[in-house]
Write an enzyme that holds these catalytic residues in place. Structure first.
Site, PDB file in Angstrom:
ATOM      1  CB  SER A   1     -15.985   0.326   0.463  1.00 11.01           C
ATOM      2  OG  SER A   1     -16.727   1.155  -0.406  1.00 11.01           O
TER       3      SER A   1
ATOM      4  CG  ASP B   1      -2.169   0.842   0.994  1.00 12.33           C
ATOM      5  OD1 ASP B   1      -3.255   0.252   0.857  1.00 12.33           O
ATOM      6  OD2 ASP B   1      -2.071   2.079   0.940  1.00 12.33           O
TER       7      ASP B   1
ATOM      8  CD  GLU C   1     -22.670  10.984  -7.733  1.00  9.89           C
ATOM      9  OE1 GLU C   1     -22.320  10.356  -6.725  1.00  9.89           O
ATOM     10  OE2 GLU C   1     -23.536  11.875  -7.715  1.00  9.89           O
TER      11      GLU C   1
ATOM     12  CE  LYS D   1     -19.551   4.382  -8.703  1.00 10.93           C
ATOM     13  NZ  LYS D   1     -20.053   3.177  -8.009  1.00 10.93           N
TER      14      LYS D   1
END
Length: 623
Positions: free
Chosen positions: A454, A312, A552, A412
């Site tokens: 999340s 990470d 969106e 998405k």
């Protein structure tokens, strides 16, 4: 006068209880003699020394056993054991004294000591129970009135725990089992749930506690819907899965999460599929500190890999998951090599070195920027991480001999209207391109929708807005999204990784889409508050509409075309998406990389449009 007792110091209460016990011991001698002789007016002349000696012996015995260290307000069954020991010791000493030194041969009946022992137990025990009841009643007015749904083992355990809570009073229990209705548990009545509304109003209940960890998701949802309609706060004991995973204990109450309403009945994972790419293998997870990445690490650990490499770029996130996984490994009794690597997936040289060092065989690539408005406002950073980062990671993995590369994608990416969505679709094309050009590495794409809780989900935002008293902001009254819990999504990812030969796009079955407005309303009501609207103008929290943000869409989709096949798992599908070929994809990657180096936002967008024909800037602009 009684009201002042609760204000006495600890020492004063101990002294007062000692005097009360002394009176009980003296009275118990009298009672034992009266029972033995069968009269209320026995001749006590031979017993006066015993009556004087009883408190002198009994009080020190009780004190030695710790009877006066017990807090009366919270005494339980253990007090009976201490009393029995103290009473037995006192009785034995008194009997011995009567034989050895007191009125030898004066006609003292030793049988009277049996009655003495029984009356001492009853008197001292009853005195403490009465004192406990009284002390608890002193604070009854200020206590929160609650009820428990579920009279099974979890409900009984919860009731026992709440018995020691001075801030809550359990008024009643409800349970679906007719055999339990009408009975009592620790003095608390069990009622039929059909009368829950009336009982809640009558007893001024503020919180309903759901103590049914083993019931199915559908039944849990039905019960919560009923309770939610009463306008009361709902708490629940953890589910069996949370307990089994070590994430919670049975006695840990938590607010009912929206996951409890949206979650589906889990399908048991196929152990063969779950273990195939993890067990006894060296595994790497990029984006390991994120919501999906961290859960992949947790579930991979349970499959006992030989090595678990967590990558990470965020120091805090990596530190947090490293500490958690290390502790979990110790608790589970597994001993893989655990390595935390602070690095960017765009650094192919460093990534390849780490992959070679640890002989990584399976790589789960969860490193991505996924917050639509943020990526829309930071296009170059988002595209560099999501597209170039995936490309470099795949190149490094292939060069290091990784067997399986799994990309975590999103709904998405289907006909995207945002930079984030287009970048994730481009990332899918990269993995498909590697497979189509004959890479020895199995390249798998796994696509799914929103996961509850999340970092990119609306759930944390709604929770924070509700805690602050509102308003709760929803972009549009008709906006809908697919939702899945993080553990379920991660579990399915591990299974999908074992399917296919490479180049496939696996799509997780997300169930039915959910209206975000309904989601917000449910969360408000689950918190014990009411929604302020035209029907209820005096409600607690208002829900306002802010309009769709750039990028969106009203509705999300999971598949691009109609060519979708089933797999061996009922919740995993295979989507056959078209691909332009590796040469075309590689050319677009070089073009995109040049545009990023030049910080040319328009060129970046144009390249995204070429790579993903379904994406258009005007769509994003219109929302």
């Amino acid at each position: 006068m009684l009201g002042t007792l609760d204000r006495l110091s600890r020492r004063q209460k101990q002294v007062l209880m000692g005097f009360a016990d002394a009176a009980v011991l003296v009275a118990a001698v009298y009672g034992g003699v009266a029972m033995r002789l069968g009269t209320f007016t026995p001749d006590l002349t031979p017993y006066w020394p015993i009556m004087a000696l009883a408190p002198v012996v009994g009080i020190p015995c009780f004190a030695f056993l710790g009877l006066y260290r017990e807090i009366i307000r919270y005494v339980g069954p253990r007090i009976a054991i201490l009393l029995a020991k103290g009473t037995l010791a006192t009785t034995v000493v008194l009997i011995a004294a009567s034989f050895l030194v007191i009125n030898r041969g004066s006609g003292v009946s030793r049988a009277a000591f049996f009655g003495f022992a029984c009356l001492t137990m009853i008197g001292c025990g009853g005195l403490r129970l009465a004192a406990r009841s009284y002390l608890r009643s002193l604070s009854l007015t200020g206590r929160e009135h609650v009820c428990i749904y579920g009279a099974g083992q979890a409900g009984a355990g919860l009731l026992a725990m709440l018995a020691a809570d001075p801030t809550r009073a359990v008024a009643f229990i409800v349970d679906d089992d007719p055999r339990l209705q009408g009975r009592r548990i620790r003095g608390v009545p069990v009622h039929d749930p059909a009368n829950l509304g009336e009982l809640v109003a009558r007893h001024r209940i503020t919180t309903v506690m759901l103590a049914m960890p083993s019931i199915g998701v559908r039944r849990r949802r039905e019960i919560i819907d009923v309770i939610r309609g009463l306008g009361r706060r709902v708490l629940t004991v953890p589910s069996l899965r949370e307990i089994a995973d070590g994430r919670a204990r049975i006695d840990q109450l938590r607010p009912v999460a929206i996951e409890d309403l949206l979650g589906r009945s889990p399908i048991p994972p196929d152990p063969r599929l779950v273990a195939q790419t993890v067990s006894d293998r060296s595994v790497m997870v990029t984006g390991a500190g994120g919501s999906i990445g961290s859960e992949l690490c947790r579930q991979a650990l349970r499959q006992r890999p030989t090595r678990l490499i967590m990558v990470d770029s965020c120091e805090f996130n990596l530190y947090s998951i490293d500490a958690e996984i290390t502790n979990s490994a110790r608790r589970l009794g597994v001993a893989p090599v655990i390595e935390s690597v602070l690095a960017s997936v765009e650094d192919a040289t460093r990534l390849e070195a780490v992959l070679r060092k640890h002989g990584v065989e399976t790589l789960y690539h969860a490193a991505a920027y996924k917050h639509v408005p943020l990526v829309e406002a930071n296009e170059i950073a988002g595209v560099r991480n999501n597209v170039i980062g995936t490309w470099r990671a795949a190149e490094a993995a292939e060069a290091a001999g990784v067997r399986t590369f799994v990309l975590i994608s999103t709904d998405k990416a289907v006909r995207p209207s945002s930079v984030m969505g287009a970048s994730k679709r481009f990332a899918e094309l990269i993995l498909q391109g590697f497979a189509f050009r004959g890479s020895p590495m199995r390249c798998i794409n796994v696509r799914f929708g929103n996961v509850l809780g999340s970092s990119g989900s609306v759930i944390p935002l709604f929770r924070r807005q509700i805690e602050e008293g509102g308003p709760v902001t929803v972009t549009h009254p008709e906006v809908t999204r697919y939702f899945m819990t993080i553990p379920e999504a991660s579990e399915l990812v591990l299974q999908a990784a074992s399917m296919g030969r490479g180049g496939e796009v696996f799509v997780l079955d997300m169930g039915e889409p959910v209206k975000i407005y309904d989601l917000a309303r449910n969360m408000v009501e689950l918190s014990g508050r009411t929604v302020r609207d035209d029907q209820r103008p005096d409600g607690d929290i208002e829900i306002i509409f802010t309009g769709l943000r750039p990028g969106e869409k009203l509705y999300e989709e999971l598949v691009i075309g109609r060519d979708v096949d089933g797999t061996a798992h009922s919740q995993i599908m295979r989507s056959r998406d078209e691909h332009p070929g590796w040469e075309a994809t590689l050319g677009l990657l070089h073009e995109l990389e040049f545009a990023i180096d030049q910080q040319d936002v328009r060129a970046v967008r144009r390249t995204l449009e070429k790579a993903v024909p379904e994406y258009r800037q005007d769509k994003a602009a219109r929302g």
